[in-house]
Design a protein around this motif. Sequence first.
Motif, PDB file in Angstrom:
ATOM      1  N   LYS A 139     -13.556  35.001  43.204  1.00 36.11           N
ATOM      2  CA  LYS A 139     -13.095  36.356  42.854  1.00 36.11           C
ATOM      3  C   LYS A 139     -12.633  37.136  44.079  1.00 36.11           C
ATOM      4  O   LYS A 139     -11.789  38.026  43.964  1.00 36.11           O
ATOM      5  CB  LYS A 139     -14.202  37.131  42.119  1.00 36.11           C
ATOM      6  CG  LYS A 139     -14.593  36.497  40.796  1.00 36.11           C
ATOM      7  CD  LYS A 139     -13.401  36.396  39.858  1.00 36.11           C
ATOM      8  CE  LYS A 139     -13.780  35.699  38.570  1.00 36.11           C
ATOM      9  NZ  LYS A 139     -12.648  35.191  37.839  1.00 36.11           N
ATOM     10  N   LYS A 140     -13.147  36.816  45.280  1.00 34.35           N
ATOM     11  CA  LYS A 140     -12.688  37.498  46.496  1.00 34.35           C
ATOM     12  C   LYS A 140     -11.231  37.158  46.789  1.00 34.35           C
ATOM     13  O   LYS A 140     -10.455  38.020  47.205  1.00 34.35           O
ATOM     14  CB  LYS A 140     -13.571  37.126  47.690  1.00 34.35           C
ATOM     15  CG  LYS A 140     -14.966  37.691  47.604  1.00 34.35           C
ATOM     16  CD  LYS A 140     -15.802  37.253  48.781  1.00 34.35           C
ATOM     17  CE  LYS A 140     -17.231  37.705  48.589  1.00 34.35           C
ATOM     18  NZ  LYS A 140     -18.112  37.159  49.608  1.00 34.35           N
ATOM     19  N   LEU A 141     -10.840  35.926  46.552  1.00 35.29           N
ATOM     20  CA  LEU A 141      -9.442  35.528  46.737  1.00 35.29           C
ATOM     21  C   LEU A 141      -8.557  36.225  45.708  1.00 35.29           C
ATOM     22  O   LEU A 141      -7.448  36.665  46.024  1.00 35.29           O
ATOM     23  CB  LEU A 141      -9.277  34.014  46.625  1.00 35.29           C
ATOM     24  CG  LEU A 141      -9.969  33.167  47.677  1.00 35.29           C
ATOM     25  CD1 LEU A 141      -9.659  31.697  47.445  1.00 35.29           C
ATOM     26  CD2 LEU A 141      -9.575  33.593  49.071  1.00 35.29           C
ATOM     27  N   GLU A 142      -9.054  36.319  44.502  1.00 32.75           N
ATOM     28  CA  GLU A 142      -8.318  37.017  43.441  1.00 32.75           C
ATOM     29  C   GLU A 142      -8.066  38.475  43.844  1.00 32.75           C
ATOM     30  O   GLU A 142      -6.953  38.989  43.676  1.00 32.75           O
ATOM     31  CB  GLU A 142      -9.129  36.948  42.154  1.00 32.75           C
ATOM     32  CG  GLU A 142      -8.467  37.557  40.959  1.00 32.75           C
ATOM     33  CD  GLU A 142      -9.343  37.381  39.741  1.00 32.75           C
ATOM     34  OE1 GLU A 142      -9.909  38.404  39.286  1.00 32.75           O
ATOM     35  OE2 GLU A 142      -9.464  36.245  39.245  1.00 32.75           O
ATOM     36  N   GLU A 143      -9.085  39.136  44.377  1.00 33.65           N
ATOM     37  CA  GLU A 143      -8.939  40.532  44.802  1.00 33.65           C
ATOM     38  C   GLU A 143      -7.944  40.652  45.949  1.00 33.65           C
ATOM     39  O   GLU A 143      -7.134  41.576  45.984  1.00 33.65           O
ATOM     40  CB  GLU A 143     -10.294  41.124  45.183  1.00 33.65           C
ATOM     41  CG  GLU A 143     -11.195  41.384  43.992  1.00 33.65           C
ATOM     42  CD  GLU A 143     -10.563  42.272  42.938  1.00 33.65           C
ATOM     43  OE1 GLU A 143      -9.957  43.307  43.290  1.00 33.65           O
ATOM     44  OE2 GLU A 143     -10.658  41.928  41.733  1.00 33.65           O
ATOM     45  N   ARG A 144      -7.995  39.724  46.884  1.00 33.88           N
ATOM     46  CA  ARG A 144      -7.038  39.722  47.996  1.00 33.88           C
ATOM     47  C   ARG A 144      -5.607  39.567  47.488  1.00 33.88           C
ATOM     48  O   ARG A 144      -4.694  40.233  47.966  1.00 33.88           O
ATOM     49  CB  ARG A 144      -7.378  38.573  48.959  1.00 33.88           C
ATOM     50  CG  ARG A 144      -7.375  39.011  50.389  1.00 33.88           C
ATOM     51  CD  ARG A 144      -7.562  37.876  51.347  1.00 33.88           C
ATOM     52  NE  ARG A 144      -8.864  37.246  51.255  1.00 33.88           N
ATOM     53  CZ  ARG A 144      -9.127  36.033  51.703  1.00 33.88           C
ATOM     54  NH1 ARG A 144      -8.187  35.308  52.281  1.00 33.88           N
ATOM     55  NH2 ARG A 144     -10.325  35.519  51.597  1.00 33.88           N
ATOM     56  N   PHE A 145      -5.436  38.692  46.512  1.00 31.06           N
ATOM     57  CA  PHE A 145      -4.119  38.486  45.912  1.00 31.06           C
ATOM     58  C   PHE A 145      -3.634  39.778  45.241  1.00 31.06           C
ATOM     59  O   PHE A 145      -2.489  40.190  45.414  1.00 31.06           O
ATOM     60  CB  PHE A 145      -4.174  37.331  44.895  1.00 31.06           C
ATOM     61  CG  PHE A 145      -2.843  36.978  44.307  1.00 31.06           C
ATOM     62  CD1 PHE A 145      -1.962  36.153  44.977  1.00 31.06           C
ATOM     63  CD2 PHE A 145      -2.462  37.478  43.068  1.00 31.06           C
ATOM     64  CE1 PHE A 145      -0.728  35.827  44.442  1.00 31.06           C
ATOM     65  CE2 PHE A 145      -1.239  37.159  42.513  1.00 31.06           C
ATOM     66  CZ  PHE A 145      -0.371  36.336  43.203  1.00 31.06           C
ATOM     67  N   LYS A 146      -4.509  40.426  44.481  1.00 36.36           N
ATOM     68  CA  LYS A 146      -4.135  41.654  43.775  1.00 36.36           C
ATOM     69  C   LYS A 146      -3.836  42.796  44.751  1.00 36.36           C
ATOM     70  O   LYS A 146      -3.008  43.650  44.447  1.00 36.36           O
ATOM     71  CB  LYS A 146      -5.236  42.071  42.799  1.00 36.36           C
ATOM     72  CG  LYS A 146      -5.336  41.138  41.608  1.00 36.36           C
ATOM     73  CD  LYS A 146      -6.196  41.658  40.476  1.00 36.36           C
ATOM     74  CE  LYS A 146      -7.578  42.047  40.848  1.00 36.36           C
ATOM     75  NZ  LYS A 146      -8.439  42.354  39.697  1.00 36.36           N
ATOM     76  N   GLU A 147      -4.497  42.813  45.909  1.00 37.52           N
ATOM     77  CA  GLU A 147      -4.195  43.838  46.918  1.00 37.52           C
ATOM     78  C   GLU A 147      -2.780  43.665  47.456  1.00 37.52           C
ATOM     79  O   GLU A 147      -2.069  44.642  47.674  1.00 37.52           O
ATOM     80  CB  GLU A 147      -5.196  43.761  48.077  1.00 37.52           C
ATOM     81  CG  GLU A 147      -6.565  44.303  47.745  1.00 37.52           C
ATOM     82  CD  GLU A 147      -7.572  44.065  48.848  1.00 37.52           C
ATOM     83  OE1 GLU A 147      -7.181  43.747  50.007  1.00 37.52           O
ATOM     84  OE2 GLU A 147      -8.781  44.173  48.555  1.00 37.52           O
ATOM     85  N   LYS A 148      -2.380  42.430  47.675  1.00 39.27           N
ATOM     86  CA  LYS A 148      -1.032  42.154  48.190  1.00 39.27           C
ATOM     87  C   LYS A 148       0.020  42.333  47.091  1.00 39.27           C
ATOM     88  O   LYS A 148       1.074  42.912  47.320  1.00 39.27           O
ATOM     89  CB  LYS A 148      -0.976  40.733  48.752  1.00 39.27           C
ATOM     90  CG  LYS A 148       0.401  40.185  48.973  1.00 39.27           C
ATOM     91  CD  LYS A 148       0.829  40.257  50.381  1.00 39.27           C
ATOM     92  CE  LYS A 148       2.165  39.546  50.540  1.00 39.27           C
ATOM     93  NZ  LYS A 148       2.981  40.133  51.520  1.00 39.27           N
ATOM     94  N   PHE A 149      -0.273  41.810  45.922  1.00 34.78           N
ATOM     95  CA  PHE A 149       0.684  41.850  44.815  1.00 34.78           C
ATOM     96  C   PHE A 149       0.182  42.835  43.763  1.00 34.78           C
ATOM     97  O   PHE A 149      -0.433  42.451  42.768  1.00 34.78           O
ATOM     98  CB  PHE A 149       0.895  40.454  44.228  1.00 34.78           C
ATOM     99  CG  PHE A 149       1.514  39.503  45.197  1.00 34.78           C
ATOM    100  CD1 PHE A 149       2.853  39.614  45.538  1.00 34.78           C
ATOM    101  CD2 PHE A 149       0.757  38.520  45.816  1.00 34.78           C
ATOM    102  CE1 PHE A 149       3.429  38.748  46.456  1.00 34.78           C
ATOM    103  CE2 PHE A 149       1.326  37.656  46.733  1.00 34.78           C
ATOM    104  CZ  PHE A 149       2.660  37.771  47.052  1.00 34.78           C
TER     105      PHE A 149
END
Length: 160
Positions: A139-149
């Motif tokens: 889920k941390k990677l998912e959040e990082r992705f959503k911050e960028k995109f």
Amino acid sequence: MALILRNTNQVEFHTNLTEIVEPFKKEFASLNWLLTNQDYTLLDYPEKSLVDKLDHESDRIEFAGPELLDIIENRYIQFIWGVFCGIRGKIPNLEKNELPYADCNAEIWTEPDQFLLAESEIEIICFDGSYTIVKFLDKKLEERFKEKFTDAQLLKKSAG
């Protein structure tokens, strides 16, 4: 949870993996990758020729993370179709009928939170050059992705 990029100006073109993996590049490189159901266009073909390992006729192509990262960072490729499954450890030996696929796969829309390959930690689905769907176990990677995109939307279940 599955995230979808559509109708966005946050990427040069959909399924541009150079941009898509930027927020999780280190983790991307740490996995082994299975690519199936691929169709792509080498946009820099006149300058750089073919990528040996990318073969339109292969049912499956396996990459070590650093190898695939090097290809997508140094080549200009639009993946029209394809399922990229990032796996920690050995890629399972699958029969042809067990390989994940995007083209004509209703499960992408009816079961969006399910990985197409149970062993996946990350999946990137290139859908008709029009959508990019990304799934993360972490889920941390998912959040990082959503911050960028910030245009990424939750892919909601649709009737099949």
